[in-house]
Motif scaffolding. Structure first.
Motif, PDB file in Angstrom:
ATOM      1  N   ARG A  72       1.069  -1.345   0.099  1.00 48.13           N
ATOM      2  CA  ARG A  72      -0.043   0.032   0.084  1.00 48.13           C
ATOM      3  C   ARG A  72       1.054   1.301  -0.077  1.00 48.13           C
ATOM      4  N   MET A  73       2.008   0.998   0.388  1.00 44.85           N
ATOM      5  CA  MET A  73       3.004   2.221   0.282  1.00 44.85           C
ATOM      6  C   MET A  73       3.954   2.390  -0.811  1.00 44.85           C
ATOM      7  N   ASN A  74       3.561   1.545  -1.735  1.00 44.22           N
ATOM      8  CA  ASN A  74       4.413   1.283  -3.031  1.00 44.22           C
ATOM      9  C   ASN A  74       3.643   1.133  -4.282  1.00 44.22           C
ATOM     10  N   LEU A  75       2.521   1.810  -4.408  1.00 44.18           N
ATOM     11  CA  LEU A  75       1.699   1.921  -5.431  1.00 44.18           C
ATOM     12  C   LEU A  75       2.025   2.481  -6.800  1.00 44.18           C
ATOM     13  N   THR A  76       3.095   1.791  -7.187  1.00 45.99           N
ATOM     14  CA  THR A  76       3.747   2.487  -8.459  1.00 45.99           C
ATOM     15  C   THR A  76       3.095   2.275  -9.720  1.00 45.99           C
ATOM     16  N   TYR A  77       3.093   3.382 -10.293  1.00 47.16           N
ATOM     17  CA  TYR A  77       2.416   3.172 -11.912  1.00 47.16           C
ATOM     18  C   TYR A  77       3.331   3.779 -12.847  1.00 47.16           C
ATOM     19  N   CYS A  78       3.004   3.459 -14.167  1.00 48.77           N
ATOM     20  CA  CYS A  78       3.640   4.219 -15.123  1.00 48.77           C
ATOM     21  C   CYS A  78       2.331   4.798 -16.122  1.00 48.77           C
ATOM     22  N   VAL A  79       2.506   5.570 -16.807  1.00 42.87           N
ATOM     23  CA  VAL A  79       1.415   6.166 -17.740  1.00 42.87           C
ATOM     24  C   VAL A  79       1.927   6.123 -19.352  1.00 42.87           C
ATOM     25  N   SER A  80       1.365   5.129 -20.033  1.00 42.84           N
ATOM     26  CA  SER A  80       1.701   4.779 -21.378  1.00 42.84           C
ATOM     27  C   SER A  80       2.222   5.934 -22.165  1.00 42.84           C
ATOM     28  N   ASP A  81       3.274   6.010 -22.900  1.00 40.51           N
ATOM     29  CA  ASP A  81       3.419   6.994 -24.118  1.00 40.51           C
ATOM     30  C   ASP A  81       2.439   7.006 -25.245  1.00 40.51           C
ATOM     31  N   GLU A  82       1.723   5.766 -25.309  1.00 36.72           N
ATOM     32  CA  GLU A  82       0.703   5.427 -26.325  1.00 36.72           C
ATOM     33  C   GLU A  82      -0.580   6.586 -26.070  1.00 36.72           C
ATOM     34  N   PHE A  83      -0.617   7.221 -25.090  1.00 34.43           N
ATOM     35  CA  PHE A  83      -1.790   8.291 -24.865  1.00 34.43           C
ATOM     36  C   PHE A  83      -1.233   9.339 -25.925  1.00 34.43           C
ATOM     37  N   GLY A  84      -0.238   9.545 -26.235  1.00 32.70           N
ATOM     38  CA  GLY A  84       0.119  10.390 -27.212  1.00 32.70           C
ATOM     39  C   GLY A  84      -0.345  11.880 -26.601  1.00 32.70           C
ATOM     40  N   LYS A  85      -1.379  12.477 -27.511  1.00 32.85           N
ATOM     41  CA  LYS A  85      -1.774  13.983 -27.307  1.00 32.85           C
ATOM     42  C   LYS A  85      -2.362  13.993 -25.973  1.00 32.85           C
ATOM     43  N   ASN A  86      -2.925  12.897 -25.350  1.00 32.37           N
ATOM     44  CA  ASN A  86      -3.635  13.066 -24.127  1.00 32.37           C
ATOM     45  C   ASN A  86      -2.718  12.337 -23.016  1.00 32.37           C
ATOM     46  N   LYS A  87      -1.454  12.314 -23.264  1.00 32.55           N
ATOM     47  CA  LYS A  87      -0.892  11.824 -22.224  1.00 32.55           C
ATOM     48  C   LYS A  87      -0.649  12.869 -20.941  1.00 32.55           C
ATOM     49  N   ALA A  88      -0.381  14.178 -21.413  1.00 31.15           N
ATOM     50  CA  ALA A  88      -0.068  15.146 -20.281  1.00 31.15           C
ATOM     51  C   ALA A  88      -1.252  15.353 -19.305  1.00 31.15           C
ATOM     52  N   ALA A  89      -2.419  15.321 -19.822  1.00 30.16           N
ATOM     53  CA  ALA A  89      -3.748  15.404 -19.231  1.00 30.16           C
ATOM     54  C   ALA A  89      -3.816  14.319 -18.426  1.00 30.16           C
TER      55      ALA A  89
END
Ligand SMILES: [Zn+2]
Length: 243
Positions: A72-89
């Protein structure tokens, strides 16, 4: 402590029928109650009320389906580059939503951007991955703590980006509630039962119609444009994730 079984059903943008459907995404999992993936098409869920009238917690064999005190103290995640123009949001929405849950309960999310270029369910360097979805019937969907890594992804559908940043963060707050083990508040007997499902449903005492875990279209009083963690949500979350 009350306990009951149900076959749940649908955060669909428009469809409200309680039914299982297969998502378009490559994972091809079956979805019930709008945004809840099934490990197998006939999976049934148990859940339990965390504390009288605050939040509803998923259970497996009668035990809270929550993260252990280390994970619970290590809920790591990534955000796929495949979001493209929606990635920053997407990154921004997760930043806000994770911050809000970390203030509400004793959990810690961490964004690991270095894994974004390999952000799939095969990536074991993160606890879960965030990836785009297209043409799904949900705005977003997540998973529960007991799910194996191959099912631990949060998918955000393309139509979510038709909403503003505030609303998007709210959708993610809702999905992260599932990630933490919380179930839909509108399954409460005391809701207006707009999104009811089966006869195995057992009564609850009170419920929180404004909960971040309540679909607004199911008789909720939360704002779809800003789904927020309520005081009851915080109290419920702290029952299972105490500071
Ligand atoms: Zn949901």
């Amino acid at each position: 402590m009350k306990k009951w079984i149900l076959a749940i059903a649908l955060l669909a943008t428009n469809a409200m029928a309680y039914e299982v459907h297969q998502e378009n995404a490559a994972t091809g999992v079956y979805i019930i109650d709008g945004d809840i993936p099934l490990l197998h098409p006939s999976q049934k869920f148990d859940f339990i009320q965390s504390n009288e009238d605050k939040l509803i917690v998923d259970t497996v064999d009668g035990v809270y389906d929550i993260w252990n005190k280390f994970d619970r103290m290590n809920l790591t995640y990534c955000v796929s580059d495949e979001f493209g123009k929606n990635k920053a949001a997407t990154v921004a929405a997760f930043k806000q939503a994770t911050k809000d849950w970390m203030e509400a309960a004793n959990v810690r999310f961490e964004y690991v951007a270095s894994e974004d270029d390999n952000c799939t369910t095969s990536n074991n360097n993160v606890m879960f991955n965030v990836a785009p979805a297209f043409g799904e019937r949900y705005l977003a969907r997540a998973f529960f703590p007991n799910y194996p890594r191959e099912y631990r992804d949060v998918l955000v559908n393309d139509d979510s980006y038709e909403y503003n940043a505030k609303a998007l963060a709210g959708f993610i707050r809702h999905e992260l509630g599932h990630v933490l083990g919380f179930r839909h508040e509108h399954i409460s007997k005391d809701s207006e039962r707009v999104c009811d499902e089966d006869e195995n449903f057992k009564p609850l005492t009170k419920y929180d119609s404004a909960s971040v875990m309540h679909y607004p279209q199911c008789g909720g009083t939360g704002n779809i444009m800003n789904l927020a963690i309520t005081e009851f949500d915080k109290e419920g979350a702290q029952v299972v994730y105490p500071f």
